[in-house]
Motif scaffolding. Structure first.
Motif: not given
Ligand code: GLN
Length: 265
Positions: A40-41, A46, A103-104, A229-230, A233, A236
């Motif tokens: 996570t970032i 989160l 942001y995650d 979500i990115n 990722n 995640l």
């Protein structure tokens, strides 16, 4: 007609995603989400972006942001061993913020759309949303066709699917954009616009809080809500989907939704 196509698309995508969920079930039951497999970032956190004026999914109770999305995201964070951090931002900045790694997750009654899927990944959908039409109780607008066919001004929340699809259907000139859904509703109560197109649950809350308004029986679109979500990722996303699956299977998500929307539970 576009509206009908969207409703069908919503139902189809729900069926498709439910199908995908059950495939994931068979694949993932052997092992729980592996905490080491995703990042996570900020380690241990989160970071969730939302727009906390969207009851009952996210809203302020005093200083605190509560609601369906907040409780589902915190249950997911807990499963992943993370602390949930909530950032209250403009709705139309959420996708860009997830995409740029600020942001995650974006968790904001966020509808899965093909266009957004170009910028971010979405988790498995956890709720259904309907774009509803709010009008004055004595309005001559009786259904969606009357709204689309007339020359009425329509209020929307900026960057939402209500905004995107209505603009597509009736054109820029008839659209009034507001950063908060409630501001659109206030413009409706003061007669500046003829209707507001917004998600059904906040629509119900706004109509309950403002005298003289009603929701038309005909929905505009049917949609799926999921977490953004990115795209990079994927680990995640997989971990979140696994957590969502466990929370669905053990009844946690249904209990959270029932707590805020008892009649539909
Ligand atoms: N479901 C709508 C969308 O994703 C609105 C969400 C919101 O206003 N928070 O565009």
């Amino acid at each position: 007609m576009k509206t009908l196509k969207r409703i069908v698309a919503g139902i189809l995508s729900t069926a498709l995603l439910l199908g995908m969920t059950s495939c994931a079930t068979t694949k993932q039951t052997e092992a729980p989400a592996d905490a080491a497999a995703f990042t996570t970032i900020e380690s241990g956190k989160l970071i969730m972006a939302t727009n906390a004026f969207f009851p009952p999914y996210e809203f302020y109770e005093g200083e605190k942001i509560v609601g369906i999305d907040v409780e589902i995201a915190s249950a997911v964070a807990e499963k992943l061993g993370l602390e949930l951090v909530i950032e209250d931002v403009e709705f139309d900045s959420i996708i860009a913020g997830v995409q740029s790694g600020k942001y995650d997750i974006g968790c904001a009654g966020m509808t899965v759309t093909e266009d957004r899927l170009k910028s971010v990944n979405f988790s498995t959908p956890y709720a259904t949303g309907i774009q509803s039409i709010i009008v004055a109780e004595d309005s001559e607008i009786k259904d969606i066709d009357a709204l689309l066919g007339g020359d009425y001004k329509v209020g929307v929340q900026s960057g939402t699917t209500g905004d995107i699809y209505m603009t597509d259907d009736i054109g820029e000139d008839r659209i009034e954009r507001f950063s908060k859904g409630n501001d659109a509703v206030l413009a409706l109560t003061s007669g500046k616009i003829a209707a507001v197109v917004i998600d059904n649950e906040p629509a119900k809350a706004f109509v309950a809080a403002n005298a003289g308004l009603k929701i038309l029986d005909t929905p505009y679109t049917v949609e799926d809500y999921a977490m953004a979500i990115n795209k990079d990722n994927v680990a995640l996303k997989d971990a979140i989907n696994q957590a969502l699956k466990e929370l669905t299977d053990d009844g946690t998500i249904a209990a959270i939704v029932n707590k805020y929307i008892p009649a539909e539970g």
